[in-house]
Scaffold this motif. Structure first.
Motif, PDB file in Angstrom:
ATOM      1  N   MET A  75       0.643  -1.279   0.111  1.00 17.01           N
ATOM      2  CA  MET A  75      -0.051  -0.093  -0.114  1.00 17.01           C
ATOM      3  C   MET A  75       0.889   1.328  -0.048  1.00 17.01           C
ATOM      4  O   MET A  75       2.063   1.255   0.238  1.00 17.01           O
ATOM      5  CB  MET A  75      -0.914  -0.035   1.171  1.00 17.01           C
ATOM      6  N   ARG A  76       0.129   2.197  -0.495  1.00 11.16           N
ATOM      7  CA  ARG A  76       1.035   3.563  -0.304  1.00 11.16           C
ATOM      8  C   ARG A  76       0.353   4.544   0.703  1.00 11.16           C
ATOM      9  O   ARG A  76      -0.808   4.951   0.772  1.00 11.16           O
ATOM     10  CB  ARG A  76       0.777   4.481  -1.557  1.00 11.16           C
ATOM     11  N   ILE A  77       1.197   5.088   1.456  1.00  9.79           N
ATOM     12  CA  ILE A  77       0.638   5.961   2.637  1.00  9.79           C
ATOM     13  C   ILE A  77       1.238   7.188   2.607  1.00  9.79           C
ATOM     14  O   ILE A  77       2.291   7.563   2.283  1.00  9.79           O
ATOM     15  CB  ILE A  77       0.947   5.432   4.212  1.00  9.79           C
ATOM     16  N   ASP A  78       0.213   8.153   2.755  1.00 10.50           N
ATOM     17  CA  ASP A  78       0.594   9.781   2.954  1.00 10.50           C
ATOM     18  C   ASP A  78       0.606   9.849   4.251  1.00 10.50           C
ATOM     19  O   ASP A  78      -0.084   9.709   5.078  1.00 10.50           O
ATOM     20  CB  ASP A  78      -0.535  10.338   2.177  1.00 10.50           C
ATOM     21  N   TYR A  79       2.054  10.188   4.743  1.00  9.81           N
ATOM     22  CA  TYR A  79       2.443  10.360   6.071  1.00  9.81           C
ATOM     23  C   TYR A  79       3.003  11.627   6.470  1.00  9.81           C
ATOM     24  O   TYR A  79       3.491  12.163   5.546  1.00  9.81           O
ATOM     25  CB  TYR A  79       3.426   9.430   6.499  1.00  9.81           C
ATOM     26  N   ARG A  80       2.514  12.161   7.812  1.00  6.44           N
ATOM     27  CA  ARG A  80       3.304  13.427   7.889  1.00  6.44           C
ATOM     28  C   ARG A  80       3.981  13.304   9.341  1.00  6.44           C
ATOM     29  O   ARG A  80       3.542  12.677  10.164  1.00  6.44           O
ATOM     30  CB  ARG A  80       1.802  14.484   8.501  1.00  6.44           C
ATOM     31  N   THR A  81       5.324  13.576   9.177  1.00  7.58           N
ATOM     32  CA  THR A  81       6.066  13.402  10.444  1.00  7.58           C
ATOM     33  C   THR A  81       5.702  14.252  11.454  1.00  7.58           C
ATOM     34  O   THR A  81       5.208  15.241  11.296  1.00  7.58           O
ATOM     35  CB  THR A  81       7.587  13.622   9.818  1.00  7.58           C
ATOM     36  N   GLU A  82       6.501  14.053  12.921  1.00 11.51           N
ATOM     37  CA  GLU A  82       6.263  14.763  13.771  1.00 11.51           C
ATOM     38  C   GLU A  82       6.702  16.422  13.482  1.00 11.51           C
ATOM     39  O   GLU A  82       6.180  17.397  14.042  1.00 11.51           O
ATOM     40  CB  GLU A  82       6.929  14.518  15.129  1.00 11.51           C
ATOM     41  N   ALA A  83       7.621  16.468  12.674  1.00 15.75           N
ATOM     42  CA  ALA A  83       8.057  17.757  12.350  1.00 15.75           C
ATOM     43  C   ALA A  83       7.362  18.363  11.261  1.00 15.75           C
ATOM     44  O   ALA A  83       7.610  19.829  10.670  1.00 15.75           O
ATOM     45  CB  ALA A  83       9.550  17.748  11.760  1.00 15.75           C
ATOM     46  N   ARG A 115      -3.409   9.310   4.457  1.00 14.58           N
ATOM     47  CA  ARG A 115      -4.321   8.577   3.356  1.00 14.58           C
ATOM     48  C   ARG A 115      -3.554   7.326   3.017  1.00 14.58           C
ATOM     49  O   ARG A 115      -2.420   7.097   3.339  1.00 14.58           O
ATOM     50  CB  ARG A 115      -4.308   9.547   2.236  1.00 14.58           C
ATOM     51  N   VAL A 116      -4.219   6.375   2.612  1.00 12.57           N
ATOM     52  CA  VAL A 116      -3.805   4.916   2.387  1.00 12.57           C
ATOM     53  C   VAL A 116      -4.563   4.540   0.821  1.00 12.57           C
ATOM     54  O   VAL A 116      -5.702   4.939   0.668  1.00 12.57           O
ATOM     55  CB  VAL A 116      -4.438   3.884   3.294  1.00 12.57           C
ATOM     56  N   SER A 117      -3.715   4.204  -0.012  1.00 17.16           N
ATOM     57  CA  SER A 117      -4.043   3.653  -1.257  1.00 17.16           C
ATOM     58  C   SER A 117      -3.575   2.347  -1.200  1.00 17.16           C
ATOM     59  O   SER A 117      -2.291   2.095  -1.184  1.00 17.16           O
ATOM     60  CB  SER A 117      -3.186   4.588  -2.427  1.00 17.16           C
ATOM     61  N   LEU A 118      -4.348   1.236  -1.991  1.00 15.41           N
ATOM     62  CA  LEU A 118      -3.963   0.116  -2.264  1.00 15.41           C
ATOM     63  C   LEU A 118      -2.983   0.014  -3.508  1.00 15.41           C
ATOM     64  O   LEU A 118      -3.571   0.641  -4.543  1.00 15.41           O
ATOM     65  CB  LEU A 118      -5.088  -0.964  -2.216  1.00 15.41           C
ATOM     66  N   LEU A 119      -2.060  -0.713  -3.396  1.00 11.39           N
ATOM     67  CA  LEU A 119      -1.097  -1.162  -4.731  1.00 11.39           C
ATOM     68  C   LEU A 119      -1.187  -2.519  -5.333  1.00 11.39           C
ATOM     69  O   LEU A 119      -1.804  -3.326  -4.544  1.00 11.39           O
ATOM     70  CB  LEU A 119       0.278  -0.739  -4.259  1.00 11.39           C
ATOM     71  N   ASP A 120      -0.843  -2.718  -6.373  1.00 13.51           N
ATOM     72  CA  ASP A 120      -1.127  -3.999  -6.855  1.00 13.51           C
ATOM     73  C   ASP A 120       0.248  -4.836  -6.203  1.00 13.51           C
ATOM     74  O   ASP A 120       1.091  -4.285  -6.031  1.00 13.51           O
ATOM     75  CB  ASP A 120      -1.087  -4.003  -8.609  1.00 13.51           C
ATOM     76  N   GLY A 121      -0.163  -5.983  -6.354  1.00 16.39           N
ATOM     77  CA  GLY A 121       0.929  -6.703  -5.723  1.00 16.39           C
ATOM     78  C   GLY A 121       0.295  -7.745  -4.361  1.00 16.39           C
ATOM     79  O   GLY A 121      -0.346  -7.286  -3.813  1.00 16.39           O
ATOM     80  N   THR A 122       1.084  -8.608  -4.075  1.00 14.27           N
ATOM     81  CA  THR A 122       1.306  -9.377  -2.748  1.00 14.27           C
ATOM     82  C   THR A 122       2.388  -9.586  -2.398  1.00 14.27           C
ATOM     83  O   THR A 122       3.477  -9.234  -2.898  1.00 14.27           O
ATOM     84  CB  THR A 122       0.431 -10.789  -3.005  1.00 14.27           C
ATOM     85  N   PHE A 123       2.499  -9.903  -1.007  1.00 19.00           N
ATOM     86  CA  PHE A 123       3.827 -10.062  -0.293  1.00 19.00           C
ATOM     87  C   PHE A 123       3.188 -11.216   0.958  1.00 19.00           C
ATOM     88  O   PHE A 123       2.289 -11.266   1.358  1.00 19.00           O
ATOM     89  CB  PHE A 123       4.409  -8.883   0.298  1.00 19.00           C
TER      90      PHE A 123
END
Length: 161
Positions: A1-9, A51-59
C-alpha cells in the motif's frame, strides 16, 4: 500500500510499504511494516497517516514475526545518537529497571552487562540511566555522556543546598 504520512516535524512523505501488523504500545497505535521506499523495517504512527491507497501485488510477512518484539526493537534503534553503556549489575536486573525502547541488554559477566541503543533525546536517556541498579559507564555516545555529566552536576548542586 502507499501511505501519505506526516512526520512529527510536519514533513509530508509518500511511502510504499508492505504492512505486517498494527501494534499498540504506550497508548499509541503503530503500523509495523517493510518500507519499499527505504528497504527497511519501519514503524509509523497510525495517527500520522493521512491517506492510504492499495497497490497491486502481494507479499508474505516474515513467518517468524513477533510484532510486539519487532516494534520494541525498532523503537530502540536507529535514532540520532548511538549509545553503549556498561552497567555493574546483572542483565536481568537492568532489564527490569529501564524501558525496552532504550536498547538491548547483553550480559557480559554474571554481574555486569552492556546496554546498546540509540536516542534522539540525550537528556531523557540520561535520566533513565539514573534509574539503573548499579554503577555505569557511558562507553560510546558523547551526547549522552555530556547529558549524564550535566544531570549529575545538577543533582550534586541540588543536594548541596
Amino acid at each position: 500500500m502507499r501511505i501519505d504520512y506526516r512526520t512529527e516535524a510536519g514533513r509530508e512523505l509518500l511511502l510504499d510499504v508492505q504492512p505486517w501488523a498494527v501494534v499498540v504500545r504506550h497508548s499509541r497505535w503503530y503500523l509495523l511494516c517493510h518500507s519499499l521506499t527505504s528497504e527497511a523495517t519501519r514503524a509509523y504512527r497510525i495517527d500520522r497517516v493521512r491517506r492510504v491507497s492499495l497497490l497491486d501485488g502481494t507479499f508474505i510477512p516474515p513467518s517468524d514475526l513477533d510484532p510486539v518484539e519487532a516494534l520494541v526493537r525498532h523503537l530502540g534503534e536507529g535514532w540520532d545518537y548511538a549509545v553503549e553503556v556498561v552497567v555493574d549489575a546483572p542483565a536481568d536486573q537492568v532489564v527490569q529497571c529501564i524501558p525496552t525502547t532504550m536498547g538491548r541488554v547483553e550480559p557480559l559477566t554474571p554481574t555486569t552487562c552492556r546496554l546498546v541503543g540509540s536516542t534522539s533525546n540525550p537528556r531523557g536517556y540520561a535520566a533513565d540511566l539514573a534509574t539503573l541498579p548499579g554503577a555505569f559507564r557511558v562507553e560510546q555516545g558523547d551526547e549522552v555522556r555530556a547529558a549524564v555529566r550535566a544531570l549529575g552536576e545538577r543533582l550534586v548542586r541540588a543536594a548541596s543546598t
